[in-house]
Design a protein around this motif. Structure first.
Motif: not given
Length: 120
Positions: A3, A5-6, A22, A94, A110-112, A114
């Motif tokens: 995962q 996470v940003e 991140c 991202y 990839w992050g989700q 922001t």
């Protein structure tokens, strides 16, 4: 499982600053390149900044001199310091990382995303 996470982002006035981070977690053997992309409404996703495992960096021309990418390999975390922000910097940002996992080899994660909004 891996995962990214940003955190960070938000609303800022033109000329202001924001910092994104991140953090990667999971069954990670090694991380090579890390970086940030952004996508504004109606536009294609574009590379903002990239940093290799030895600290070499490259930036989009539009952010050179204003944004700084860095990483903490021990924490598996990358950062993007954004200064002198402009309305054109408004986008969803991202993070990504090129990660080696045991048995599965190298892959991009990839992050989700922001939201960064630059507006008065």
């Amino acid at each position: 499982q891996v995962q990214l996470v940003e955190s960070g982002g938000g609303l800022v006035q033109p000329g202001g600053s924001l910092s994104l981070s991140c953090a990667a977690s999971g069954s990670i053997f090694s991380i090579n390149a890390m970086g940030w992309y952004r996508q504004a409404p109606g536009k294609q996703r574009e590379l903002v900044a990239r940093i290799t495992s030895d600290g070499s960096t490259n930036y989009a021309d539009s952010v050179k001199g204003r944004f700084t990418i860095s990483r903490d390999n021990a924490k598996k975390t990358e950062y993007l310091q954004m200064n002198s922000l402009k309305p054109d910097d408004t986008a969803v940002y991202y993070c990504y990382a090129h990660i080696l996992r045991s048995f599965t080899g190298w892959s991009d994660y990839w992050g989700q995303g922001t939201q960064v909004t630059v507006s008065s």
